[in-house]
Design a protein around this motif. Structure first.
Motif, PDB file in Angstrom:
ATOM      1  N   GLN A 141      70.914  13.514 107.366  1.00 12.74           N
ATOM      2  CA  GLN A 141      72.326  13.631 107.704  1.00 12.74           C
ATOM      3  C   GLN A 141      73.027  12.301 107.427  1.00 12.74           C
ATOM      4  N   ASP A 166      80.730  15.167 108.259  1.00 15.84           N
ATOM      5  CA  ASP A 166      79.297  15.121 108.547  1.00 15.84           C
ATOM      6  C   ASP A 166      78.594  15.883 107.440  1.00 15.84           C
ATOM      7  N   THR A 168      75.489  17.523 106.316  1.00 19.77           N
ATOM      8  CA  THR A 168      74.389  18.034 107.113  1.00 19.77           C
ATOM      9  C   THR A 168      73.084  18.117 106.320  1.00 19.77           C
ATOM     10  N   TRP A 170      71.603  20.791 105.525  1.00 18.25           N
ATOM     11  CA  TRP A 170      71.461  22.095 104.857  1.00 18.25           C
ATOM     12  C   TRP A 170      71.687  22.030 103.356  1.00 18.25           C
ATOM     13  N   ARG A 182      75.427  26.657 109.670  1.00 31.24           N
ATOM     14  CA  ARG A 182      74.622  26.004 108.632  1.00 31.24           C
ATOM     15  C   ARG A 182      75.501  25.606 107.443  1.00 31.24           C
ATOM     16  N   GLN A 213      85.083  18.693 115.476  1.00 33.88           N
ATOM     17  CA  GLN A 213      84.633  19.380 114.263  1.00 33.88           C
ATOM     18  C   GLN A 213      85.557  20.549 113.943  1.00 33.88           C
ATOM     19  N   LEU A 301      75.097  15.671 116.795  1.00 30.18           N
ATOM     20  CA  LEU A 301      74.996  14.708 115.698  1.00 30.18           C
ATOM     21  C   LEU A 301      73.837  13.733 115.881  1.00 30.18           C
TER      22      LEU A 301
END
Length: 404
Positions: A141, A166, A168, A170, A182, A213, A301
């Protein structure tokens, strides 16, 4: 992010610092890993063989540095649910096949006691409980952010970050079509602020983490967390050292979170080092409010694999909260034959709810690791036995890592 990339390049190329010598540093980090998961409720276990390579370069000139790093993960054996590959008949191993930009950051050190970092970057604060890079996963991340670290007063450090995205774990195939939250990236307005004071007996840190977010499925992760942490060590004699950590935080809903809640966090840990032997224990509480999902204390996070057992059953805190009472032990050798930094660790966790008196389950975690030159080998095992939460799960990892 294209505009940000152009701004970074132009900032460096237009700087008078280019008249100075430019030094280049290569960045390479490769990890080959096998992960097996046996989980109750699945007719077949997961087998994942993945290879991750991060490669890039850092250019330094005067007070400036520019770092660019790409990442790629290859699924060599994909008998697992990566979270985004649709193979839901298997247990999840969240290491999807992906390729992309991992970091692209401009750093400036020309102000006294100050480091300014702009762009896509890795951020690890304190023990990574609340903000971290999730380095255990193959695709880490990172954050698109502006960060200022200031150490202008002896023993005092201020660290403030504004992150608008952010990035991630995924990867490029992330998206809400694959399940809850996701996303490949989550935009927002996140502020991470730390003020740390070093003392003779440890470091006292005050923090504020404001998570806002934007994506619809993660609005309930928006929270305001304020707290403090004290961590240190004290020698007690020849080869004997006491390590201690205490932390408290209070969390409430924030920004557009539709939930209304307040929850507390507590941590206390003591560990004793006697020569190469280490043993101790701790108690961590992620409090609950009213038992509604996502009204308990959350840390979306953070590097969550480090906490509450390696089986990863509590990446999202249950509605009734979590109490984790744990014991740990370890032994290490500085050198043994061709190997250095050899370590054996073991821990035991008892998991209970914070409200309603539920016993969730117990877990045993074991790990062995050793380094030889630039290579590190690791074997790791987690065994979660469920009572009132989730299902029995056993995980095994074997990995080889090489970095410069």
């Amino acid at each position: 992010m294209n505009a940000a990339r152009i701004a970074i390049v132009l900032s460096l190329s237009s700087s008078p610092a280019l008249a100075e010598k430019i030094t280049l540093k290569p960045l390479i980090d490769a990890r080959l890993r096998y992960e097996n998961v046996e989980q109750a409720g699945f007719a077949q276990g997961a087998d994942a063989v993945t290879m991750r390579v991060r490669a890039g370069i850092e250019a330094r000139t005067g007070d400036f540095s520019l770092l660019s790093e790409a990442v790629g993960t290859l699924a060599i054996v994909e008998n697992y649910n990566s979270g985004v590959n649709g193979r839901t008949a298997f247990p999840i191993v969240p290491d999807p096949q992906t390729i992309g930009l991992n970091r692209l950051q401009l750093q400036y050190r020309g102000l006294p006691g100050t480091v300014v970092t702009l762009g896509r970057q890795r951020i690890n604060l304190d023990d990574q409980r609340f903000v971290g890079s999730v380095g255990w996963r193959q695709n880490e991340q990172t954050f698109d952010a502006a960060r200022v670290e200031w150490t202008g007063i002896k023993n005092l450090k201020a660290d403030v970050t504004y992150a608008w995205s952010d990035r991630t774990i995924w990867g490029i195939n992330g998206g809400n079509r694959h399940g809850p939250a996701r996303y490949a990236a989550i935009g927002g307005d996140n502020v991470f602020a730390n003020l740390a004071l070093k003392t003779a007996i440890g470091t006292l840190t005050g923090f504020a983490y404001l998570i806002d977010q934007d994506e619809p499925l993660v609005l309930r992760n928006s929270s305001a967390t304020y707290g403090g942490r004290f961590a240190g060590a004290r020698p007690l004699g020849d080869g004997v050292k006491l390590n201690y950590v205490a932390s408290y935080a209070h969390q409430t809903d924030h920004a557009r979170n539709p939930n209304r809640y307040a929850a507390n966090y507590y941590l206390g840990e003591l560990a004793l080092n006697v020569a190469a032997l280490r043993f101790g224990g701790g108690y961590e509480v992620l409090g609950a409010d009213n038992g509604v999902p996502l009204t308990s204390f959350q840390a979306p996070l953070g590097t969550l694999h480090k906490f509450n057992g390696w089986a990863d059953k509590f990446l999202v805190t249950p509605p009734n909260g979590l109490r984790d009472a744990y014991a740990l032990a370890g032994y290490g050798w500085k050198k043994l034959g061709r190997f250095e930094a050899i370590a054996l660790t073991a821990s035991y966790h008892r998991f209970d709810s914070d409200r309603s008196g539920q016993h969730y389950g117990n877990e045993i975690d074991l790990q062995a690791s050793a380094r030889s030159g630039r290579a590190t080998v690791l074997a790791k095992y987690a065994d979660y036995r469920a009572d009132k939460f989730a299902t029995d799960t056993r995980k095994f990892w074997l990995s080889l890592e090489w970095a410069i």
